[in-house]
Design an enzyme around this catalytic site. Structure first.
Site, PDB file in Angstrom:
ATOM      1  N   ASN A  16      -7.118  -4.925   8.091  1.00 32.36           N
ATOM      2  CA  ASN A  16      -6.271  -4.669   8.969  1.00 32.36           C
ATOM      3  C   ASN A  16      -6.386  -5.507  10.314  1.00 32.36           C
ATOM      4  O   ASN A  16      -6.040  -5.266  11.475  1.00 32.36           O
ATOM      5  CB  ASN A  16      -6.176  -3.436   9.301  1.00 32.36           C
ATOM      6  CG  ASN A  16      -5.598  -2.394   8.288  1.00 32.36           C
ATOM      7  OD1 ASN A  16      -4.670  -3.131   7.730  1.00 32.36           O
ATOM      8  ND2 ASN A  16      -5.576  -1.207   8.549  1.00 32.36           N
ATOM      9  N   ASP A  29      -6.460 -12.334   6.637  1.00 28.32           N
ATOM     10  CA  ASP A  29      -7.179 -11.096   6.995  1.00 28.32           C
ATOM     11  C   ASP A  29      -8.681 -11.398   6.897  1.00 28.32           C
ATOM     12  O   ASP A  29      -9.216 -12.342   6.050  1.00 28.32           O
ATOM     13  CB  ASP A  29      -6.657  -9.898   6.272  1.00 28.32           C
ATOM     14  CG  ASP A  29      -6.913  -9.791   4.985  1.00 28.32           C
ATOM     15  OD1 ASP A  29      -8.188 -10.018   4.584  1.00 28.32           O
ATOM     16  OD2 ASP A  29      -6.117  -9.790   3.988  1.00 28.32           O
ATOM     17  N   GLU A  78       5.248 -11.009  14.112  1.00 27.98           N
ATOM     18  CA  GLU A  78       4.749 -12.438  14.283  1.00 27.98           C
ATOM     19  C   GLU A  78       3.779 -12.596  13.068  1.00 27.98           C
ATOM     20  O   GLU A  78       3.269 -11.571  12.617  1.00 27.98           O
ATOM     21  CB  GLU A  78       4.110 -12.532  15.432  1.00 27.98           C
ATOM     22  CG  GLU A  78       2.605 -11.826  15.562  1.00 27.98           C
ATOM     23  CD  GLU A  78       1.906 -12.367  16.963  1.00 27.98           C
ATOM     24  OE1 GLU A  78       1.895 -13.659  17.071  1.00 27.98           O
ATOM     25  OE2 GLU A  78       1.047 -11.723  17.413  1.00 27.98           O
ATOM     26  N   ASP A 129      -7.373   3.281  11.471  1.00 27.53           N
ATOM     27  CA  ASP A 129      -7.660   2.571  10.317  1.00 27.53           C
ATOM     28  C   ASP A 129      -8.420   1.042  10.412  1.00 27.53           C
ATOM     29  O   ASP A 129      -7.693   0.244   9.852  1.00 27.53           O
ATOM     30  CB  ASP A 129      -6.213   2.475   9.153  1.00 27.53           C
ATOM     31  CG  ASP A 129      -6.476   2.325   7.706  1.00 27.53           C
ATOM     32  OD1 ASP A 129      -7.847   2.442   7.428  1.00 27.53           O
ATOM     33  OD2 ASP A 129      -5.583   1.812   7.192  1.00 27.53           O
ATOM     34  N   GLY A 140       0.928  -0.979  -0.046  1.00 30.47           N
ATOM     35  CA  GLY A 140      -0.212   0.050   0.035  1.00 30.47           C
ATOM     36  C   GLY A 140       0.948   1.341   0.000  1.00 30.47           C
ATOM     37  O   GLY A 140       2.194   1.148  -0.283  1.00 30.47           O
ATOM     38  N   GLY A 183       4.109   1.072   2.260  1.00 34.59           N
ATOM     39  CA  GLY A 183       5.229  -0.086   2.240  1.00 34.59           C
ATOM     40  C   GLY A 183       4.390  -1.172   1.821  1.00 34.59           C
ATOM     41  O   GLY A 183       3.258  -1.472   1.237  1.00 34.59           O
ATOM     42  N   SER A 184       5.400  -2.314   1.875  1.00 31.94           N
ATOM     43  CA  SER A 184       4.925  -3.341   1.299  1.00 31.94           C
ATOM     44  C   SER A 184       5.267  -4.633   2.654  1.00 31.94           C
ATOM     45  O   SER A 184       6.083  -4.586   3.357  1.00 31.94           O
ATOM     46  CB  SER A 184       5.596  -4.336   0.263  1.00 31.94           C
ATOM     47  OG  SER A 184       7.145  -4.142   0.273  1.00 31.94           O
ATOM     48  N   VAL A 185       4.620  -5.894   2.464  1.00 34.53           N
ATOM     49  CA  VAL A 185       4.668  -6.744   3.590  1.00 34.53           C
ATOM     50  C   VAL A 185       4.847  -7.924   3.078  1.00 34.53           C
ATOM     51  O   VAL A 185       3.971  -8.535   2.098  1.00 34.53           O
ATOM     52  CB  VAL A 185       3.647  -6.586   4.608  1.00 34.53           C
ATOM     53  CG1 VAL A 185       3.583  -7.685   5.799  1.00 34.53           C
ATOM     54  CG2 VAL A 185       3.016  -5.375   5.154  1.00 34.53           C
ATOM     55  N   LYS A 215     -10.441  -1.900   9.972  1.00 33.23           N
ATOM     56  CA  LYS A 215     -11.045  -2.283   8.812  1.00 33.23           C
ATOM     57  C   LYS A 215     -11.019  -3.756   8.595  1.00 33.23           C
ATOM     58  O   LYS A 215      -9.687  -3.950   9.235  1.00 33.23           O
ATOM     59  CB  LYS A 215     -10.894  -1.560   7.520  1.00 33.23           C
ATOM     60  CG  LYS A 215      -9.417  -1.618   7.158  1.00 33.23           C
ATOM     61  CD  LYS A 215      -9.209  -0.730   5.750  1.00 33.23           C
ATOM     62  CE  LYS A 215      -7.603  -0.848   5.342  1.00 33.23           C
ATOM     63  NZ  LYS A 215      -7.399  -0.013   4.046  1.00 33.23           N
TER      64      LYS A 215
END
Length: 228
Positions: free
Chosen positions: A146, A102, A95, A141, A21, A24-26, A143
């Site tokens: 998340n 999600d 973790e 945020d 997003g 950044g990135s995960v 939702k």
């Protein structure tokens, strides 16, 4: 190669991209020392707008400071394991339940959640939000995307504090988060209070968890023995 970059490569094996997003990135990753699954978030330094201070006096991006305040020992918030500074990026290691999904994808796969599951998950989210509030942290945020679910245990975990800030009694005049979850007072007046805005977004979340989607077919529901 810098020491931090070398340490990252020596300690973790990078896997697939989990999401990305504006902040950044995960990535999914594995900690090599014990094969534990982790999530690695990479945030470009030039996108870190706010910094704070950790209890030991170290300056850190506000997201890390907030996560440090709320995550330690509380199961309803994703646990911060460590963080690293690279020349161009901030690395946040958290973790990651071995089997997880999600809430957005969890709902989409089932089209809606039955009352039993929705009630239990919403209870867990409320506990996580109350915990954050007690720590002086406003997530901003909330939702389905998340909220991470441990599919083996049914534990919900609040993730992504990139839009978070310190909780204050006075009104906020800057909005951070997802526009479709913003409270009406922000859209009309350009200000909002933290806790009422949180209640507004929780109401939207509950509706998304329990409203039946329009496509045809049956409405499956999982038993509350994990989230199979």
């Amino acid at each position: 190669m810098g020491k931090a970059q070398q340490a990252l490569q020596e300690q973790y094996r990078l896997g697939s991209l989990l999401g990305h997003g504006g902040f950044g990135s995960v990535w999914a990753a594995t900690r090599l020392s014990d094969r534990a699954p982790v999530a690695i978030k990479r945030v470009p330094r030039n996108r870190v707008r706010h910094w704070g201070e950790l209890p030991n006096g170290t300056s850190a991006p506000l997201e890390i400071v907030l996560l440090h305040k709320v995550s330690t020992g509380f199961p309803g918030v994703v646990q911060l394991l460590e963080w690293l500074e690279l020349p161009k990026d901030i690395i946040i290691i958290m973790e990651r339940p071995k089997r997880s999904q999600d809430l957005q994808h969890f709902i989409r796969a089932r089209r809606f959640l039955c009352e039993e599951v929705a009630r239990e998950l919403f209870r867990q989210v409320l506990e996580a939000v109350r915990h954050c509030t007690s720590c002086g942290v406003l997530h901003r945020d909330l939702k389905p995307g998340n909220i991470l679910l441990d599919l083996a245990t049914g534990q919900a975990k609040l993730i992504d504090f990139g839009c978070g800030t310190y909780l204050q009694d006075t009104a906020y005049t800057h909005f951070a988060g997802t526009p479709s979850y913003s409270p009406p007072e922000w859209n009309q007046f350009g200000w909002y209070y933290g806790q009422p805005a949180t209640v507004w977004s929780l109401g939207i979340l509950l509706h998304q968890m329990s409203a039946k989607m329009s496509s045809g077919g049956v409405y499956p529901c999982c038993m509350w023995t994990g989230l199979q």
